[in-house]
Design a protein around this motif. Structure first.
Motif, PDB file in Angstrom:
ATOM      1  N   TYR A  83       0.814   5.465   2.230  1.00  0.00           N
ATOM      2  CA  TYR A  83       0.401   4.190   1.631  1.00  0.00           C
ATOM      3  C   TYR A  83      -1.068   4.212   1.240  1.00  0.00           C
ATOM      4  N   ARG A  84      -1.883   4.872   2.023  1.00  0.00           N
ATOM      5  CA  ARG A  84      -3.308   4.987   1.681  1.00  0.00           C
ATOM      6  C   ARG A  84      -3.461   5.804   0.400  1.00  0.00           C
ATOM      7  N   SER A  85      -2.717   6.881   0.291  1.00  0.00           N
ATOM      8  CA  SER A  85      -2.774   7.717  -0.912  1.00  0.00           C
ATOM      9  C   SER A  85      -2.277   6.950  -2.135  1.00  0.00           C
ATOM     10  N   LEU A  86      -1.186   6.211  -1.972  1.00  0.00           N
ATOM     11  CA  LEU A  86      -0.658   5.431  -3.094  1.00  0.00           C
ATOM     12  C   LEU A  86      -1.645   4.358  -3.520  1.00  0.00           C
ATOM     13  N   SER A  87      -2.339   3.762  -2.573  1.00  0.00           N
ATOM     14  CA  SER A  87      -3.357   2.771  -2.892  1.00  0.00           C
ATOM     15  C   SER A  87      -4.475   3.401  -3.720  1.00  0.00           C
ATOM     16  N   LEU A  88      -4.895   4.593  -3.340  1.00  0.00           N
ATOM     17  CA  LEU A  88      -5.923   5.306  -4.101  1.00  0.00           C
ATOM     18  C   LEU A  88      -5.427   5.647  -5.505  1.00  0.00           C
ATOM     19  N   LEU A 132      10.334  12.806  -7.557  1.00  0.00           N
ATOM     20  CA  LEU A 132       8.997  13.205  -7.132  1.00  0.00           C
ATOM     21  C   LEU A 132       7.930  12.234  -7.636  1.00  0.00           C
ATOM     22  N   MET A 133       8.104  11.741  -8.848  1.00  0.00           N
ATOM     23  CA  MET A 133       7.147  10.775  -9.395  1.00  0.00           C
ATOM     24  C   MET A 133       7.171   9.473  -8.592  1.00  0.00           C
ATOM     25  N   ASN A 137       3.839   9.738  -6.451  1.00  0.00           N
ATOM     26  CA  ASN A 137       2.898   8.968  -7.256  1.00  0.00           C
ATOM     27  C   ASN A 137       3.081   7.467  -7.097  1.00  0.00           C
ATOM     28  N   GLY A 138       4.132   7.052  -6.380  1.00  0.00           N
ATOM     29  CA  GLY A 138       4.347   5.634  -6.124  1.00  0.00           C
ATOM     30  C   GLY A 138       4.663   4.831  -7.368  1.00  0.00           C
ATOM     31  N   LEU A 139       5.227   5.489  -8.372  1.00  0.00           N
ATOM     32  CA  LEU A 139       5.526   4.802  -9.626  1.00  0.00           C
ATOM     33  C   LEU A 139       6.838   4.026  -9.528  1.00  0.00           C
ATOM     34  N   SER A 140       6.916   2.940 -10.281  1.00  0.00           N
ATOM     35  CA  SER A 140       8.129   2.132 -10.335  1.00  0.00           C
ATOM     36  C   SER A 140       9.087   2.727 -11.368  1.00  0.00           C
TER      37      SER A 140
END
Length: 172
Positions: A83-88, A132-133, A137-140
């Motif tokens: 979650y920290r990485s996705l926030s960044l 993977l994306m 990468n936390g993409l929708s």
């Protein structure tokens, strides 16, 4: 390699009690793998190092909120880093041409990680890449569909197909 005798739950409990050695032990145990995962997710060594550092600060501050009924202590630690990485990533998105890589050391048991990585490698790129994306990468779905030039419905079918194949390789 992961030390299978390491007690993550006990280490988190000790962190919640203010034991700095417990945090050091967690860091020694997991930081290399967390850094590898953060580097894959973020694509930048310095940013990945900052994400891992921030994750361990959050682990220290929030160790008392860990509830074993919600999952393993190790998974909880990795979720904080993820979650920290996705926030960044949301604050500083990578260029849209950046393609996620299949992880070399995901936060799974080593044997399970090898099986998942092998199964992902066998999937066609058009089903593997959106999974993977989404994860790294936390993409929708709409964001991924736009980047891949397909409809959201088609994307959902691709993801479902890949996840079904991964479930079939899951150990009993």
């Amino acid at each position: 390699m992961v030390d299978s005798t390491f007690d993550y739950h006990a280490a988190l409990s000790a962190c919640a009690q203010g034991d700095p050695q417990a945090l050091q032990d967690l860091y020694t145990q997991e930081a290399p793998r967390m850094l590898a995962l953060a580097n894959i997710m973020l694509g930048d060594q310095t940013v990945a190092q900052n994400a891992v550092h921030d994750a361990f600060v959050l682990v220290w501050k929030n160790a008392g909120s860990y509830d074993a009924r919600t999952g393993s202590a190790r998974a909880w630690i990795y979720s904080i880093m993820r979650y920290r990485s996705l926030s960044l990533l949301r604050r500083n998105p990578a260029p849209s041409s950046a393609a996620p890589a299949t992880p070399g050391a995901p936060p799974l048991r080593e044997d399970a990680a090898a099986g998942v990585a092998a199964m992902l490698a066998r999937q066609p790129e058009n089903t593997r890449k959106p999974v993977l994306m989404a994860f790294y990468n936390g993409l929708s779905y709409p964001d991924i569909a736009a980047r891949l030039g397909c409809s959201t419905a088609e994307l959902r079918n691709r993801v479902r197909s890949c996840l079904r194949a991964l479930r079939e390789c899951e150990p009993a």
